[in-house]
Scaffold this motif. Structure first.
Motif, PDB file in Angstrom:
ATOM      1  N   ILE A   1       0.382  -1.041  -0.361  1.00 21.65           N
ATOM      2  CA  ILE A   1      -0.105   0.181   0.102  1.00 21.65           C
ATOM      3  C   ILE A   1       0.507   0.965  -0.097  1.00 21.65           C
ATOM      4  O   ILE A   1       2.102   1.209   0.632  1.00 21.65           O
ATOM      5  N   ILE A   2       0.298   2.498  -0.362  1.00 21.82           N
ATOM      6  CA  ILE A   2       1.114   3.749  -1.031  1.00 21.82           C
ATOM      7  C   ILE A   2      -0.292   4.706  -0.643  1.00 21.82           C
ATOM      8  O   ILE A   2      -1.502   4.562  -1.051  1.00 21.82           O
TER       9      ILE A   2
ATOM     10  N   PRO B   1       3.735  -4.531   7.925  1.00 21.18           N
ATOM     11  CA  PRO B   1       4.264  -3.293   7.884  1.00 21.18           C
ATOM     12  C   PRO B   1       3.996  -2.305   7.104  1.00 21.18           C
ATOM     13  O   PRO B   1       2.858  -1.811   6.494  1.00 21.18           O
ATOM     14  N   LEU B   2       4.223  -0.678   8.092  1.00 24.89           N
ATOM     15  CA  LEU B   2       3.744   0.699   7.293  1.00 24.89           C
ATOM     16  C   LEU B   2       4.776   1.463   8.033  1.00 24.89           C
ATOM     17  O   LEU B   2       5.535   1.327   8.976  1.00 24.89           O
ATOM     18  N   VAL B   3       5.262   1.969   7.371  1.00 29.29           N
ATOM     19  CA  VAL B   3       6.409   3.323   7.799  1.00 29.29           C
ATOM     20  C   VAL B   3       5.685   5.129   7.060  1.00 29.29           C
ATOM     21  O   VAL B   3       5.000   4.865   5.779  1.00 29.29           O
TER      22      VAL B   3
ATOM     23  N   THR C   1       3.906  14.660   2.327  1.00 32.00           N
ATOM     24  CA  THR C   1       4.068  13.269   3.627  1.00 32.00           C
ATOM     25  C   THR C   1       3.311  12.044   2.504  1.00 32.00           C
ATOM     26  O   THR C   1       2.749  12.091   1.444  1.00 32.00           O
ATOM     27  N   TYR C   2       4.487  11.125   3.282  1.00 31.36           N
ATOM     28  CA  TYR C   2       4.181   9.273   2.432  1.00 31.36           C
ATOM     29  C   TYR C   2       3.982   8.592   3.086  1.00 31.36           C
ATOM     30  O   TYR C   2       4.660   8.609   4.237  1.00 31.36           O
ATOM     31  N   ALA C   3       3.015   7.357   2.593  1.00 27.59           N
ATOM     32  CA  ALA C   3       2.837   5.863   4.000  1.00 27.59           C
ATOM     33  C   ALA C   3       3.545   4.876   2.813  1.00 27.59           C
ATOM     34  O   ALA C   3       3.039   4.804   1.659  1.00 27.59           O
TER      35      ALA C   3
END
Ligand code: F6R
Length: 595
Positions: free
Chosen positions: A4-5, A175-177, A184-186
């Protein structure tokens, strides 16, 4: 599995999302989709198939100048790959993407969404309807309410037309950062956003992040604010280039010597080891991993037992985690994982820690969850591995295990010092022999041509040769779809030899020079029943078979590292001749983040 993004405050969200999805396609490639909010309206595009098909579909839409959006690349768990089941999913003004499995989706539907008509067969859709249903006093409250109800693993990225300037993210066991840069980003993996961010925040389980265009705030599921330490993120260029190679897999096989050299050089130089680890001789070591990493662990057992004289148990993570393992503070647990995100390996790590064991992980991705949660990390230096079938990361894992084995033997005084010095030198030079092993490619191409139509193969070996056989068998089956089995050579006659008939293909891995004559007997047994045997062997060991592939002689403990090279190449060339999708084999994903 699934990537995911999300992005917010960028000049054009669509290219950011599609580029990120291309980079995370290794996580799943049966469908993909994006959603952006432009002029207050959500636009969703999703497609069954590869990200390239999504990009094609987007060509026929006016490119939205949206600043905010989310994207997803899918590896199906609930519902077949289709446009309907592809993410994002929408309900009212909410749109979301999800990685993980919502285990109680049936109960939630029954309890809260009886009258809601589902548009897909996914577990995910329940979450977006819950958001819509609980929305009354802001998106954040609806999200926290929903997150508290969900069970299982979920990384979510959510946008909502009610608050179009905010991107919401949730992390629980997937997981996710998130990061800051120009916007901003994920993402599930930093690779997707690597040159966009200068500051990284690692989300922990049970956290929500609210991303505005230039700031990120964190909450727990009770909406208490959390302060998180930012990390400076080193921008990296993404290794998306195949160079002159037709596939990433072949490129990565050729990068194997360098992966080994870098891993060894990072921890061993002329002054000795610099592992930063002070081991005490344990009662037993557990090695836990999945797939090829498990096969590396099988080699590790031979090394640790023969050099450091420590009994070792090697287990697949999916079995270990539910086996009530007999680990304690006296039995350190080594987790091996390329991605550092494999769900079973992560659960095994947590189980080991819960039982008081010290944990050491051999990991290729520094920012990964397993690396973050382990007591000690030995990073392999294979660099990004793109092909789903691992080659260079496996080679680097073996080197890390050799390093540890020699280091343990030196620390515990369990092996002759002179012999250990010889091994250190041999390990430092190992990459040269692995590089020379690549010279067999022309011979391999001819063999591949002959074998391209086979429908089954057996891999046999003894000792570490059986571990190599297991890896060879997995490599061939996963990319060529030929049914393969690996057998401890001496076990064949206890049943499986009944399957051998005229022209059955058997590949014999002769890594154990001292046992070559025993393997020879097993080769003779299958040949006399009609099998055509291809033996992979080191230059110093004589083996007679229908065909022999000879690789350079190395220290016998390291023989798997050279002998695996022809098998990787053989798998590659057979799969290529069969027209298989080598870098993205069917049904697989590189990072297995579901159970
Ligand atoms: C096979 C392969 C897999 C992985 C396994 C573990 O070529 O790549 O078997 O080895 O899924 O993955 P990691 O090492 O990321 O934990």
């Amino acid at each position: 599995m699934c990537g995911i993004i999300g992005c917010n405050g960028v000049s054009a969200a669509v290219p950011v999302l599609t580029l990120g999805l291309e980079r995370m396609e290794y996580r799943g490639y049966d469908s993909s989709g994006i959603a952006v909010i432009a002029d207050g309206k959500t636009e969703i595009t999703k497609k069954k198939g590869r990200v390239s098909e999504l990009i094609n579909a987007l060509r026929f839409k006016p490119q939205a100048t949206a600043a905010i959006g989310i994207g997803h690349t899918r590896w199906a768990t609930h519902g077949e790959p289709s446009d309907e089941n592809a993410h994002p999913h929408q309900s009212g003004k909410f749109t979301l993407v999800h990685n993980g499995i919502i285990e109680n989706h049936t109960e939630l539907k029954e309890q809260y969404l009886k009258l809601t008509k589902m548009k897909s067969d996914t577990d995910t859709e329940v979450a977006v309807h819950l958001l819509n249903r609980f929305y009354s006093d802001g998106c954040l409250k609806a999200l926290a309410h929903t997150a508290r109800l969900l069970e299982g693993s979920f990384a979510l990225a959510v946008i909502c037309e009610e608050e179009p300037e905010k991107l919401f993210c949730v992390r629980q066991s997937s997981p996710l950062v998130v990061g800051l840069g120009e916007g901003t980003y994920a993402a599930s993996d930093t690779a997707a956003i690597s040159e966009k961010i200068h500051t990284l925040y690692r989300m922990d389980d049970g956290e929500i992040a609210v991303l505005e265009k230039d700031k990120i705030e964190f909450y727990d599921f009770e909406l208490n604010k959390i302060r998180k330490a930012p990390e400076k993120f080193e921008k990296s260029s993404y290794a998306s280039d195949k160079g002159n190679f037709e596939h990433f897999m072949l490129k990565e096989i050729y990068e194997q010597p360098e992966a080994i050299r870098r891993t060894v050089d990072a921890y061993l130089n002329e002054n000795g080891f610099n592992l930063g680890l002070k081991p005490q001789k344990p009662e037993r070591i557990f090695i836990v991993a999945c797939g090829s990493a498990y096969h590396a662990g099988l080699v590790g057992r031979r090394i640790f037992e023969s050099l450091a004289k420590i009994p070792v148990s090697v287990e697949t993570a999916s079995e270990f985690r539910y086996s009530e393992p007999l680990v304690s503070e006296k039995t350190p647990v080594i987790i091996i994982s390329q991605s550092g995100e494999t769900a079973d390996s992560l659960a095994a790590l947590r189980e080991a820690k819960k039982r008081g064991a010290k944990t050491l992980s051999i990991i290729n991705v520094k920012e990964s969850t397993i690396a973050t949660e382990s007591d000690f990390v030995l990073l392999t230096r294979a660099g990004p591995e793109i092909a789903v079938a691992t080659t260079k990361a496996y080679g680097a894992q073996l080197s890390a295990l050799y390093l540890l084995g020699i280091y343990f033997a030196e620390s515990f005084g369990t092996a002759d010092k002179k012999e250990l010095e010889k091994m250190k030198k041999a390990l430092t030079d190992l990459h040269k022999s692995v590089s020379a092993a690549l010279n067999c490619e022309e011979q391999i191409k001819e063999i591949a041509h002959r074998l391209r139509h086979i429908d089954r193969a057996y891999f046999i070996g003894r000792g570490a040769g059986f571990a190599a056989a297991s890896e060879g068998s997995l490599k061939l089956k996963e990319i060529s779809y030929i049914h393969c089995e690996a057998y401890a050579a001496g076990e064949m006659k206890h049943g499986t030899i009944s399957l051998i008939e005229k022209d059955t293909t058997v590949i014999a891995m002769n890594t154990q020079t001292a046992l070559a004559h025993k393997l020879q007997s097993n080769i003779d047994e299958v040949r006399s029943r009609g099998a055509r045997v291809i033996a992979v062997t080191s230059a110093d060991s004589k083996i007679s078979a229908d065909e022999t592939i000879t690789v350079p002689e190395v220290h016998p403990l390291f023989a798997v590292s050279t002998q695996i090279v022809p098998v990787q190449l053989l798998s590659y060339h057979i799969a290529r001749l069969r027209g298989c999708d080598i870098d993205k084999p069917r049904n697989l994903a590189k990072s297995v983040t579901v159970e």
